[in-house]
Design a protein around this motif. Structure first.
Motif, mmCIF file in Angstrom:
data_model
loop_
_atom_site.group_PDB
_atom_site.id
_atom_site.type_symbol
_atom_site.label_atom_id
_atom_site.label_comp_id
_atom_site.label_asym_id
_atom_site.label_seq_id
_atom_site.Cartn_x
_atom_site.Cartn_y
_atom_site.Cartn_z
ATOM 1 N N LYS A 1 19.130 8.931 3.599
ATOM 2 C CA LYS A 1 17.937 9.223 2.799
ATOM 3 C C LYS A 1 17.959 10.688 2.338
ATOM 4 C CE LYS A 1 13.675 7.404 1.982
ATOM 5 N NZ LYS A 1 13.143 6.104 1.728
ATOM 6 N N GLY B 1 -0.369 0.328 5.002
ATOM 7 C CA GLY B 1 0.237 0.495 3.671
ATOM 8 C C GLY B 1 1.541 -0.287 3.564
ATOM 9 N N TYR C 1 -6.271 -4.281 6.361
ATOM 10 C CA TYR C 1 -5.440 -4.617 7.519
ATOM 11 C C TYR C 1 -5.853 -3.746 8.696
ATOM 12 C CZ TYR C 1 -3.021 -6.963 3.853
ATOM 13 O OH TYR C 1 -2.762 -7.763 2.778
ATOM 14 N N ARG D 1 0.740 -3.993 3.067
ATOM 15 C CA ARG D 1 0.263 -4.222 1.692
ATOM 16 C C ARG D 1 1.414 -4.166 0.672
ATOM 17 N NH1 ARG D 1 -4.606 -3.486 -1.278
ATOM 18 N NH2 ARG D 1 -4.037 -3.871 -3.416
ATOM 19 N N ARG E 1 7.972 -5.481 -2.815
ATOM 20 C CA ARG E 1 6.903 -4.460 -2.768
ATOM 21 C C ARG E 1 5.505 -5.025 -3.037
ATOM 22 N NH1 ARG E 1 10.326 -3.246 -0.430
ATOM 23 N NH2 ARG E 1 11.932 -1.731 -0.848
ATOM 24 N N LEU F 1 -8.613 -7.349 1.407
ATOM 25 C CA LEU F 1 -8.364 -7.356 2.850
ATOM 26 C C LEU F 1 -8.085 -5.937 3.326
ATOM 27 C CD1 LEU F 1 -6.002 -10.410 3.513
ATOM 28 C CD2 LEU F 1 -8.472 -10.253 3.871
ATOM 29 N N GLY G 1 -4.186 4.608 3.269
ATOM 30 C CA GLY G 1 -3.367 4.756 4.469
ATOM 31 C C GLY G 1 -2.932 6.211 4.562
ATOM 32 N N ALA G 2 -1.612 6.438 4.553
ATOM 33 C CA ALA G 2 -1.108 7.811 4.602
ATOM 34 C C ALA G 2 -1.079 8.447 3.217
ATOM 35 C CB ALA G 2 0.279 7.821 5.220
ATOM 36 N N GLY G 3 -1.418 7.680 2.189
ATOM 37 C CA GLY G 3 -1.452 8.225 0.825
ATOM 38 C C GLY G 3 -0.074 8.551 0.271
ATOM 39 N N SER G 4 0.957 7.848 0.742
ATOM 40 C CA SER G 4 2.313 8.169 0.266
ATOM 41 C C SER G 4 2.752 7.281 -0.894
ATOM 42 C CB SER G 4 3.320 8.062 1.422
ATOM 43 O OG SER G 4 3.406 6.732 1.873
ATOM 44 N N ASN G 5 1.818 6.437 -1.358
ATOM 45 C CA ASN G 5 2.186 5.586 -2.497
ATOM 46 C C ASN G 5 1.042 5.487 -3.501
ATOM 47 O OD1 ASN G 5 4.491 4.113 -3.360
ATOM 48 N ND2 ASN G 5 3.305 2.224 -3.169
ATOM 49 N N THR G 6 0.155 6.472 -3.465
ATOM 50 C CA THR G 6 -1.085 6.357 -4.244
ATOM 51 C C THR G 6 -1.268 7.541 -5.182
ATOM 52 O OG1 THR G 6 -2.148 5.123 -2.470
ATOM 53 C CG2 THR G 6 -3.608 6.229 -3.999
ATOM 54 N N ALA H 1 6.731 -2.798 2.268
ATOM 55 C CA ALA H 1 7.636 -1.647 2.110
ATOM 56 C C ALA H 1 8.968 -1.928 2.795
ATOM 57 C CB ALA H 1 6.976 -0.412 2.726
ATOM 58 N N GLY H 2 9.991 -1.281 2.292
ATOM 59 C CA GLY H 2 11.295 -1.491 2.915
ATOM 60 C C GLY H 2 12.357 -0.564 2.366
ATOM 61 N N ILE I 1 -8.733 1.236 0.183
ATOM 62 C CA ILE I 1 -8.305 1.561 1.548
ATOM 63 C C ILE I 1 -7.131 2.529 1.447
ATOM 64 C CG2 ILE I 1 -7.690 0.617 3.817
ATOM 65 C CD1 ILE I 1 -10.208 -0.593 2.399
ATOM 66 N N SER J 1 1.879 4.313 6.438
ATOM 67 C CA SER J 1 1.261 3.740 7.635
ATOM 68 C C SER J 1 1.605 2.246 7.700
ATOM 69 C CB SER J 1 -0.257 3.893 7.532
ATOM 70 O OG SER J 1 -0.738 3.092 6.461
HETATM 71 C C1 LIG Z 1 9.203 10.641 0.159
HETATM 72 C C2 LIG Z 1 8.820 9.169 0.055
HETATM 73 C C3 LIG Z 1 9.764 8.199 0.344
HETATM 74 C C4 LIG Z 1 9.415 6.848 0.252
HETATM 75 N N1 LIG Z 1 10.367 5.911 0.548
HETATM 76 C C5 LIG Z 1 10.028 4.590 0.517
HETATM 77 C C6 LIG Z 1 10.999 3.579 0.843
HETATM 78 O O1 LIG Z 1 12.143 3.845 1.186
HETATM 79 N N2 LIG Z 1 10.595 2.275 0.773
HETATM 80 C C7 LIG Z 1 9.326 1.916 0.411
HETATM 81 O O2 LIG Z 1 9.023 0.716 0.370
HETATM 82 N N3 LIG Z 1 8.414 2.858 0.096
HETATM 83 C C8 LIG Z 1 8.710 4.177 0.150
HETATM 84 N N4 LIG Z 1 7.780 5.114 -0.167
HETATM 85 C C9 LIG Z 1 6.429 4.682 -0.587
HETATM 86 C C10 LIG Z 1 5.409 4.562 0.564
HETATM 87 O O3 LIG Z 1 5.748 5.394 1.663
HETATM 88 C C11 LIG Z 1 5.247 3.124 1.046
HETATM 89 O O4 LIG Z 1 4.808 2.267 0.014
HETATM 90 C C12 LIG Z 1 4.255 3.020 2.205
HETATM 91 O O5 LIG Z 1 4.325 1.748 2.787
HETATM 92 C C13 LIG Z 1 2.813 3.291 1.762
HETATM 93 O O6 LIG Z 1 2.001 3.412 2.915
HETATM 94 P P1 LIG Z 1 0.716 4.347 2.911
HETATM 95 O O7 LIG Z 1 0.050 4.173 4.208
HETATM 96 O O8 LIG Z 1 1.079 5.746 2.549
HETATM 97 O O9 LIG Z 1 -0.112 3.672 1.738
HETATM 98 P P2 LIG Z 1 -1.131 4.329 0.719
HETATM 99 O O10 LIG Z 1 -0.411 5.136 -0.296
HETATM 100 O O11 LIG Z 1 -2.223 4.997 1.455
HETATM 101 O O12 LIG Z 1 -1.681 2.991 0.024
HETATM 102 C C14 LIG Z 1 -0.780 2.148 -0.692
HETATM 103 C C15 LIG Z 1 -1.446 0.789 -0.903
HETATM 104 O O13 LIG Z 1 -1.671 0.172 0.366
HETATM 105 C C16 LIG Z 1 -3.063 -0.117 0.537
HETATM 106 N N5 LIG Z 1 -3.395 0.085 1.958
HETATM 107 C C17 LIG Z 1 -3.098 1.144 2.751
HETATM 108 N N6 LIG Z 1 -3.550 0.926 4.000
HETATM 109 C C18 LIG Z 1 -4.156 -0.282 3.988
HETATM 110 C C19 LIG Z 1 -4.842 -1.070 4.964
HETATM 111 N N7 LIG Z 1 -5.010 -0.667 6.230
HETATM 112 N N8 LIG Z 1 -5.355 -2.272 4.572
HETATM 113 C C20 LIG Z 1 -5.227 -2.695 3.291
HETATM 114 N N9 LIG Z 1 -4.580 -2.009 2.342
HETATM 115 C C21 LIG Z 1 -4.051 -0.815 2.679
HETATM 116 C C22 LIG Z 1 -3.777 0.857 -0.391
HETATM 117 O O14 LIG Z 1 -5.077 0.374 -0.717
HETATM 118 C C23 LIG Z 1 -2.830 0.886 -1.560
HETATM 119 O O15 LIG Z 1 -3.031 -0.265 -2.356
HETATM 120 C C24 LIG Z 1 8.098 6.479 -0.110
HETATM 121 C C25 LIG Z 1 7.154 7.468 -0.372
HETATM 122 C C26 LIG Z 1 7.494 8.813 -0.290
HETATM 123 C C27 LIG Z 1 6.453 9.859 -0.534
#
Ligand SMILES: Cc1cc2nc3c(=O)[nH]c(=O)nc-3n(C[C@H](O)[C@H](O)[C@H](O)COP(=O)(O)OP(=O)(O)OC[C@H]3O[C@@H](n4cnc5c(N)ncnc54)[C@H](O)[C@@H]3O)c2cc1C
Length: 305
Positions: free
Chosen positions: A211, A133, A185, A136, A175, A183, A64-69, A139-140, A62, A130
């Protein structure tokens, strides 16, 4: 993996299925090969229909915004699912409760809460992910995590069963959570406290500034690569990295995969790094930190293979 029967699924809400779909533009690193199947699901009905038909015949990821993958360079032998339109809605349930679709960006939820005078969501302005993400990853930043705002989450499992999980049944860790990996979400019910727009806005601006001062902006990164160690040492991971490797030397070793000079736990794709370059850099950092400090770094970013 057999896919012909999937090509003919009739979706009610314009969901799209693509085959051999490029993933590199769908994540902050801008890295990755293709996925055999890509589903852009617009509604729960379409998502549920797909899951039943797919019947766990291959892997499921799954996005999300792809910011942790960090995707792999090789083809993903399964389906990558991204949630669309119907998962992108926010509404206020009562005075201090918000329900947000899981594809809503954290920032949008922070803005919505601010407009409605609900405080407690300010930290979301600093996380580029998102809601799905965030749940899952738990995040914080700046002393708050998803665990502090979640009342319950709504999800569908890979066999198509929909469920609501109250936060009292979730164990939130640093984290991560104890919820199963199968699952998806769908939405989160989130709680804050009544306040004023002005007060919230002031705090949001303060956090954003903090930040901007400490982390690189407008780069291809996934944020913090490794988790801060919780038990072995009192040091932050960036301190361990800094004392274990020569940044300038390391930045010449793995193509366009480099460490940020502003915050060395942020790895950056300068231009055309491959997933292999990034993983080699990750392994290099891990090995050297272990050799120098004895600390085994744990990944915060999610790798697919
Ligand atoms: C510049 C930058 C700054 C950041 N700062 C922080 C920070 O301060 N604190 C922090 O905690 N993180 C930070 N991050 C990391 C990231 O933004 C977080 O982990 C964020 O919550 C990931 O969300 P995402 O939607 O991009 O997840 P994705 O990268 O798309 O996915 C991450 C994980 O979540 C799962 N996932 C996503 N959506 C769903 C869904 N709907 N249902 C089930 N699983 C799902 C994916 O399968 C994967 O396992 C940062 C990233 C960047 C690029």
């Amino acid at each position: 993996m057999k896919i012909d029967d999937l090509e003919t699924i009739g979706f009610s809400d314009n969901s799209r299925l693509n085959f051999n779909h490029d993933l590199s533009k769908l994540n902050w690193f801008n890295i990755g090969g293709k996925t055999k199947i890509f589903l852009f699901a617009n509604s729960l009905k379409d998502l549920s229909l797909f899951l039943k038909k797919y019947d766990k015949r291959g892997k499921i990821f799954i996005l999300g915004a792809g910011s942790n993958t960090l995707f792999d360079d090789d083809i993903y032998e399964g389906v990558v699912i991204k949630l669309g339109k119907n998962f992108n809605k926010i509404s206020r349930l009562n005075e201090n409760l918000i329900i947000s679709g899981s594809s809503c960006l954290d920032k949008k939820v922070c803005d919505f809460a601010m407009e409605n005078g609900i405080e407690g969501f300010e930290f979301l302005s600093c996380i580029p992910g998102s809601i799905g993400g965030g749940i899952r990853m738990n995040a914080g930043c700046y002393g708050r995590e998803f665990k502090d705002i979640i009342v319950s989450v709504q999800a569908i499992d890979f066999s198509g069963k929909v469920l609501t999980i109250p936060s009292s049944e979730i164990k939130f860790n640093y984290r991560s959570t104890n919820l199963p990996n199968d699952l998806i979400y769908l939405s989160g019910t989130l709680e804050g406290n009544l306040s004023t727009k002005e007060k919230i806005n002031k705090y949001v601006e303060k956090l954003k500034l903090k930040k901007a001062i400490s982390q690189p902006l407008r780069v291809k990164t996934s944020g913090s690569t490794f988790k801060n160690p919780t038990d072995q040492t009192n040091k932050k991971v960036w301190e361990l990295i800094k004392e274990s490797i020569d940044l300038k030397e390391a930045n010449k070793m793995f193509g366009d995969a480099v460490l940020s000079e502003k915050h060395c736990n942020f790895l950056i794709n300068k231009e055309n790094a491959s997933s292999k370059d990034m993983k080699n850099l990750i392994n290099f950092i891990r090995e050297n930190v272990y050799k120098k400090t004895g600390v085994n770094l744990e990944l915060e970013i999610v790798l697919t293979s």
